[in-house]
Motif scaffolding. Structure first.
Motif, short mmCIF file in Angstrom:
data_model
loop_
_atom_site.label_atom_id
_atom_site.label_comp_id
_atom_site.label_asym_id
_atom_site.label_seq_id
_atom_site.Cartn_x
_atom_site.Cartn_y
_atom_site.Cartn_z
N GLU A 86 -14.36 -0.59 -8.05
CA GLU A 86 -13.71 -2.04 -7.72
C GLU A 86 -12.23 -1.84 -7.47
O GLU A 86 -11.18 -2.04 -6.75
N LYS A 137 -10.89 1.40 -6.87
CA LYS A 137 -10.58 1.95 -5.31
C LYS A 137 -10.73 0.85 -4.11
O LYS A 137 -10.18 1.08 -3.11
N ARG A 138 -11.42 -0.07 -4.43
CA ARG A 138 -11.67 -1.12 -3.33
C ARG A 138 -10.25 -2.29 -3.09
O ARG A 138 -10.18 -3.03 -2.34
N GLY A 139 -9.64 -1.93 -4.23
CA GLY A 139 -8.45 -2.89 -4.18
C GLY A 139 -8.33 -4.08 -4.85
O GLY A 139 -7.78 -5.10 -4.85
N ASN A 140 -9.53 -4.24 -5.82
CA ASN A 140 -9.75 -5.49 -6.73
C ASN A 140 -8.71 -5.82 -7.72
O ASN A 140 -8.49 -5.01 -8.49
N THR A 141 -8.25 -6.66 -7.71
CA THR A 141 -6.91 -7.04 -8.41
C THR A 141 -7.21 -7.42 -10.11
O THR A 141 -6.39 -7.07 -10.64
N PHE A 143 -7.52 -3.84 -11.23
CA PHE A 143 -6.22 -3.33 -11.43
C PHE A 143 -5.68 -3.69 -12.61
O PHE A 143 -4.94 -3.17 -13.17
N MET A 166 -0.80 1.49 -7.53
CA MET A 166 -1.61 0.61 -6.63
C MET A 166 -1.77 0.82 -5.05
O MET A 166 -2.36 0.71 -4.29
N ASN A 167 -0.46 1.48 -4.77
CA ASN A 167 -0.16 1.82 -3.34
C ASN A 167 -1.04 3.02 -3.11
O ASN A 167 -1.37 3.21 -1.93
N ARG A 168 -1.78 3.68 -3.95
CA ARG A 168 -2.59 4.84 -3.72
C ARG A 168 -3.90 4.41 -4.16
O ARG A 168 -4.68 5.47 -4.74
N HIS A 169 -4.22 3.20 -4.49
CA HIS A 169 -5.56 2.80 -5.07
C HIS A 169 -6.93 3.58 -4.83
O HIS A 169 -7.83 3.71 -5.75
N ASP A 170 -6.92 3.97 -3.67
CA ASP A 170 -8.23 4.44 -2.81
C ASP A 170 -8.23 6.04 -3.10
O ASP A 170 -9.10 6.70 -2.63
#
Length: 200
Positions: free
Chosen positions: A13, A15-19, A22, A59-63
């Motif tokens: 989640e 890696k998908r950008g799920n807040t 995070f 966060m800018n590199r979450h994936d």
């Protein structure tokens, strides 16, 4: 709304950008990372800002991350480098290049010990949060706010003896849980550092 992510699901989640994922990662690492940065730059405000900025970069590199260990390493390396940059900037006006090199060497030498200290402190803080409410409140007043037993008794409307009993109960509960994890020395180190602020 509470989200109980576990292991791989948290990473997926994230890696998908799920807040929400995070936020879980932030809560997991920010306290120790913040402590780490504050110790390196010897400035609470700047240290907190540097740690927070590392999470923006994360966060800018979450994936880009495959494990939580990768995330943790990225945060510490990014924070360490930002701390060094801050120290160079702060010292540039009145420090020679040789002195700047000495500062970096000293920082490199102590960075690992600061990181370890931050991690074990996080373990103690986790156990503190598990305490019963009154135990937790008294323990924090003693060790975080540096209140004396007299002050706490007056503030809470209880006897001084109750303060000491609750303090002893808190330490015993934390001790038992850390002993199960093989981390009793963590509590002993915490008490040695902070106990000199309390008048026995």
């Amino acid at each position: 709304m509470k989200h109980n992510f576990q292991g791989k699901s948290l990473l997926l989640e994230f890696k998908r950008g799920n807040t929400h994922a995070f936020r879980v990662v932030y809560d997991m690492f920010f306290p120790s990372l913040c402590f780490f940065a504050k110790r390196l730059v010897d400035n609470d405000g700047e240290g907190e800002d540097i740690a927070a900025d590392s999470f923006v970069k994360l966060m800018n590199r979450h994936d880009s991350f495959n494990t939580l260990s990768n995330i943790k390493a990225f945060l510490y390396i990014t924070t360490r480098n930002a701390c060094l940059n801050y120290m160079r900037y702060s010292q540039r006006q009145h420090t020679s290049k040789r002195e700047l090199n000495r500062i970096q060497e000293k920082t490199d030498e102590h960075a690992l010990s600061h990181m370890v200290h931050a991690e074990v402190l996080r373990e103690v803080e986790f156990e503190i949060e598990q305490l019963p409410n009154r135990c937790k409140e008294i323990f924090k007043l003693i060790y975080y706010e540096r209140r004396s037993a007299d002050e706490i008794a007056e503030l809470m409307g209880i006897s001084i003896n109750t303060v000491w009993v609750q303090r002893a109960k808190a330490i015993q509960l934390i001790r038992t849980n850390l002993l199960k994890k093989g981390m009793l020395s963590v509590l002993l180190g915490f008490l040695v550092i902070t106990d000199n602020t309390l008048k026995m």
